[in-house]
Write a protein that holds these residues in place. Structure first.
Motif, short mmCIF file in Angstrom:
data_model
loop_
_atom_site.label_atom_id
_atom_site.label_comp_id
_atom_site.label_asym_id
_atom_site.label_seq_id
_atom_site.Cartn_x
_atom_site.Cartn_y
_atom_site.Cartn_z
N UNK A 1 9.51 5.36 5.02
CA UNK A 1 8.08 5.15 4.81
C UNK A 1 7.74 3.68 5.06
N UNK A 2 6.79 3.45 5.97
CA UNK A 2 6.32 2.09 6.27
C UNK A 2 4.81 2.03 6.04
N UNK A 3 4.26 0.82 5.95
CA UNK A 3 2.82 0.69 5.69
C UNK A 3 2.00 1.14 6.89
N UNK A 4 2.41 0.73 8.09
CA UNK A 4 1.68 1.14 9.29
C UNK A 4 2.58 1.02 10.51
N UNK A 5 2.21 1.79 11.55
CA UNK A 5 2.90 1.75 12.83
C UNK A 5 2.04 0.95 13.80
N UNK A 6 2.63 -0.02 14.47
CA UNK A 6 1.82 -0.85 15.35
C UNK A 6 1.88 -0.39 16.80
N UNK A 7 3.01 -0.64 17.49
CA UNK A 7 3.11 -0.22 18.90
C UNK A 7 4.57 -0.26 19.34
N UNK A 8 4.82 0.44 20.45
CA UNK A 8 6.14 0.39 21.08
C UNK A 8 6.16 -0.79 22.06
N UNK A 9 7.31 -1.46 22.13
CA UNK A 9 7.40 -2.63 23.01
C UNK A 9 8.85 -2.96 23.29
N UNK A 10 9.13 -3.39 24.52
CA UNK A 10 10.47 -3.89 24.83
C UNK A 10 10.62 -5.27 24.21
N UNK A 11 11.73 -5.49 23.52
CA UNK A 11 11.94 -6.77 22.85
C UNK A 11 13.25 -7.39 23.30
N UNK A 12 13.27 -8.71 23.37
CA UNK A 12 14.47 -9.46 23.72
C UNK A 12 15.22 -9.79 22.43
N UNK A 13 16.48 -9.39 22.35
CA UNK A 13 17.27 -9.56 21.12
C UNK A 13 17.79 -10.98 21.00
N UNK A 14 17.62 -11.54 19.83
CA UNK A 14 18.20 -12.84 19.48
C UNK A 14 19.16 -12.62 18.33
N UNK A 15 20.45 -12.95 18.56
CA UNK A 15 21.46 -12.74 17.53
C UNK A 15 21.30 -13.74 16.40
N UNK A 16 21.44 -13.27 15.15
CA UNK A 16 21.41 -14.13 13.98
C UNK A 16 22.84 -14.30 13.50
N UNK B 1 0.83 -1.21 0.00
CA UNK B 1 0.00 0.00 0.00
C UNK B 1 0.86 1.25 0.00
N UNK B 2 1.79 1.37 0.98
CA UNK B 2 2.63 2.56 1.08
C UNK B 2 1.81 3.84 0.99
N UNK B 3 0.59 3.80 1.51
CA UNK B 3 -0.22 5.01 1.54
C UNK B 3 -1.07 5.24 0.31
N UNK B 4 -1.01 4.33 -0.66
CA UNK B 4 -1.76 4.56 -1.90
C UNK B 4 -3.26 4.44 -1.70
N UNK B 5 -3.68 3.66 -0.70
CA UNK B 5 -5.12 3.46 -0.47
C UNK B 5 -5.69 4.60 0.36
N UNK B 6 -5.04 4.88 1.50
CA UNK B 6 -5.57 5.91 2.41
C UNK B 6 -5.27 7.33 1.97
N UNK B 7 -4.31 7.47 1.05
CA UNK B 7 -3.91 8.82 0.65
C UNK B 7 -2.92 9.44 1.61
N UNK B 8 -2.49 8.65 2.61
CA UNK B 8 -1.52 9.13 3.58
C UNK B 8 -0.36 8.14 3.70
N UNK B 9 0.78 8.62 4.19
CA UNK B 9 1.97 7.78 4.38
C UNK B 9 2.46 7.90 5.81
N UNK B 10 2.81 6.75 6.39
CA UNK B 10 3.39 6.72 7.73
C UNK B 10 4.91 6.77 7.60
#
Length: 521
Positions: free
Chosen positions: A475-490, A452-461
Motif C-alpha cells: 500500500x502506497x499513498x499514490x502512484x505517479x508514473x512509469x519511467x526509465x531510471x539510471x541506477x546509482x549504487x549506494x 494518508x494511506x487512503x484515509x482521506x479519499x476512502x481508497x488505497x493504492x
C-alpha cells in the motif's frame, strides 16, 4: 619482449578466443566424433594460433599448437580416433595454452606434455588440474562490439551536437516554438544514444555458459561419474557487469550438482535411473530480467541430514526446526558453513557454495529459489536483472517522499475501496482475481509516519508484487508514473538497509531510493 608489447593486447584477445574455441569444439568432438565440422574447426584454430605465436616468438605456445594440430590432422584423415585418455591430454594442452597466453613469463615442462601426447595412457585423470577460477581470472580489458552499433552511436553524437548548437542559437535570440521543437529533438536523441550505449554493454550469455562444459566434464571424470550437460539460452544478452557477478554462483551450483547432487553410475543403476546423470542449464528472459535454472536429476536434498547439520552448527534450535516446513528448511541452505556433504573434497563440501550464490545474486538485485524432491533431483532458479545501469521503474509516493519500484517486480497496480480490505487474524488481506492477497503498508515497513494511506479519499493504492510465486500487496499513498531510471549504487549501506542499495536522480534533480519489493513484503 618489448617489441611485442604494442601488439600484446591484441594477441591476447585473439589468442584467448582461439583457446576457448579449441575447448568448446573438442568437447563437441568428444560427444560427436563422426561430425567432421568439429575437427576442421579444431585444426584451423590450432593452425592459426600457431602462426600468431610464431610471429610473437612465443615458442612454447607454437610447439603445443604444432603438436595438437598434428593430432587433429590425424583425426581429419581418419588415421586415429579420439579416446577418453587422449581427450584428457588434449585438454591439458589447451589449459597450458590458456596459461601461456595470459602470462608471457609462464613456462611449462614441455617434454612431459609431448610424452603424454605420444603415450596418452600414462596421463592419469587425477593429474588433471581442476581450476575453477582460470576463466574468471583471465579478463581482457577490451570488449568487441558490432561496427554498425558504433556507427549508430557516432551518428547520434553528431546529431546531438547539431541540435545543441541549434538550441543555443535559438535560446540566445528569443524563446519560441522552434526552440521547444529543437529541445524535444535533443531529448529524443539523448534517449537513443542512451539505448545504443547500453546495447554495447550487452554480451551473449553463451560466453559464460560455454565455459562450464569443460568444468563439468573434468569434475565428472575425476569422480568417475557420467554426466550430460544440456544448455539452453542462446540469443539472450546481459550486461557484462551482471554476467561477471553471476559467474561464480553458477560455478558453485554446477560443481555441487556434479559432486554431491548426482549419484554414481552404480547407485543410479540400483535406483533404476539412467547411469548418465543429466544437468540442465537454462536461461529465459522474463520482462527486463533473466531467469537462469540449474536442474539435476540426482538424489535431491536430504532434509533429515539438513536438520541434523543445522542443529550441529547451532544455526537453529530443535523446537523451531521441528515446526519448519520443507520449503522453510530449504531456506537454511544459504547459511554460511552449512553443508550436507559427507566429506570435504577439493570440489565441494565446505559449506561456502550456496552462501556465495545467495549473497552475490542478492547483491545485483536478484533472488534465488530452490525446489527439490528426494530421489528425483533439485532445481535452483536465479532471477536477475539484465542490466545494472538502467531499469524501468514506477515512481510512488509514501509519506510525502518519492520512491522507485522496479517494474520487473510488479505484477499489477490497483486502487481499492478501504472497505474491501479485510482483517484476518491481525493481517490485512484483499481479494484479487479470486485469490486472497496479503497486503502491507509501505509507510509502516519503512518506519515513516503515515500521511494518508487512503484515509482521506476512502481508497488505497496497492502495488501487487510477486515473491517466490506468491502475490503480495504494497500500500502506497499514490502512484505517479512509469519511467526509465539510471541506477546509482549506494555503497557502504548496512545490511539492515538492504532494501535501499540503489538510488536514482529524478528529472527535478531530487534523489529517490529504489526499493526492491521482494525484500519488503
Amino acid at each position: 619482449m618489448s617489441e611485442n608489447s604494442k601488439y600484446r593486447e591484441l594477441f591476447v584477445q585473439e589468442a584467448l578466443e582461439h583457446v576457448e574455441n579449441l575447448n568448446k569444439h573438442l568437447l563437441k568432438y568428444e560427444e560427436e566424433p563422426n561430425v567432421k565440422e568439429h575437427v576442421d574447426i579444431l585444426f584451423r584454430s590450432a593452425h592459426t594460433l600457431k602462426g600468431m605465436s610464431a610471429t610473437m616468438q612465443y615458442d612454447q605456445i607454437r610447439e603445443i599448437c604444432k603438436t595438437i594440430e598434428e593430432v587433429f590432422d590425424k583425426f581429419r584423415r581418419g588415421e586415429t580416433t579420439i579416446t577418453s585418455e587422449l581427450g584428457n591430454v588434449l585438454f591439458l594442452g589447451i589449459d597450458h595454452l590458456r596459461q601461456l597466453v595470459s602470462d608471457e613469463t609462464k613456462k611449462i615442462y614441455l617434454d612431459e606434455f609431448l610424452n603424454y601426447v605420444k603415450n596418452p595412457h600414462e596421463f592419469k585423470v587425477n593429474n588433471l588440474e581442476i581450476d575453477f577460477t582460470t576463466t574468471q581470472k583471465i579478463k581482457s580489458p577490451t570488449v568487441r562490439v558490432q561496427m554498425n552499433d558504433l556507427d549508430s552511436l557516432v551518428n547520434l553524437v553528431g546529431e546531438m551536437m547539431i541540435s545543441k548548437m541549434q538550441l543555443d542559437r535559438i535560446i540566445q535570440s528569443h524563446d519560441s516554438d522552434e526552440g521547444r521543437e529543437v529541445l524535444m529533438n535533443l531529448g529524443r536523441l539523448l534517449t537513443d544514444i542512451q539505448y545504443q550505449t547500453m546495447k554495447i554493454r550487452l554480451v551473449p550469455i553463451d560466453q559464460v555458459f560455454n565455459r562450464f562444459s569443460r568444468m563439468v566434464r573434468d569434475i565428472s571424470k575425476s569422480l568417475g561419474k557420467e554426466v550430460k550437460l544440456e544448455m539452453e539460452g542462446s540469443g539472450i544478452e546481459m550486461d557484462r557487469t551482471v554476467l561477471d557477478v553471476i559467474t561464480d554462483p553458477l560455478l558453485h551450483m554446477l560443481r555441487n550438482a556434479v559432486d554431491h547432487g548426482l549419484e554414481t553410475p552404480s547407485t543410479r543403476k540400483e535406483m533404476e535411473k539412467s547411469e548418465i546423470g543429466t544437468i540442465q542449464l537454462k536461461a529465459n528472459r522474463v520482462g527486463d530480467r533473466v531467469e537462469i535454472q540449474v536442474t539435476d536429476d540426482g538424489r535431491g536434498i536430504d532434509f533429515d541430514a539438513l536438520k541434523k547439520k543445522a542443529l550441529e552448527n547451532k544455526i537453529i534450535d530443535e523446537t523451531k526446526i521441528d515446526q519448519m516446513s520443507n520449503e522453510e528448511l530449504v531456506g537454511l541452505i544459504g547459511t554460511p558453513g552449512l553443508s550436507t556433504a559427507k566429506e570435504v573434497t577439493d570440489i565441494s563440501g565446505r559449506g561456502v557454495g550456496m552462501d556465495v550464490v545467495m549473497t552475490q545474486v542478492k547483491n545485483v538485485g536478484g533472488h534465488v529459489k530452490i525446489t527439490t524432491e528426494k530421489g528425483k533431483g533439485t532445481k535452483i532458479t536465479l532471477t536477475i536483472p539484465m542490466s545494472l545501469a538502467i531499469i524501468g521503474g514506477l515512481i510512488v509516493n509514501v509519506s510525502n517522499q518519492k520512491y522507485v519500484l522496479p517494474l520487473s517486480s510488479i505484477s499489477t497496480t490497483i486502487t481499492v475501496d478501504n472497505k474491501e480490505i479485510r482483517n484476518v487474524h491481525g493481517k490485512e488481506m484483499i481479494t484479487l482475481r479470486d485469490k486472497v492477497v496479503p497486503i502491507m503498508r509501505a509507510s509502516k515497513i519503512l518506519g515513516l509516519d503515515s500521511t494518508c494511506d487512503g484515509t482521506i479519499s476512502g481508497q488505497s493504492n496497492i502495488v501487487v508484487v510477486d515473491k517466490d510465486g506468491k502475490s503480495y500487496g504494497l500500500v502506497v499513498d499514490s502512484l505517479e508514473k512509469e519511467q526509465e531510471v539510471v541506477i546509482k549504487r549506494l555503497d557502504g549501506m548496512p545490511n539492515s538497509m538492504a532494501a535501499f542499495s540503489d538510488a536514482t536522480i529524478l528529472p527535478d534533480g531530487k534523489v529517490a531510493l529504489i526499493l526492491e519489493p521482494s525484500l519488503l513484503v
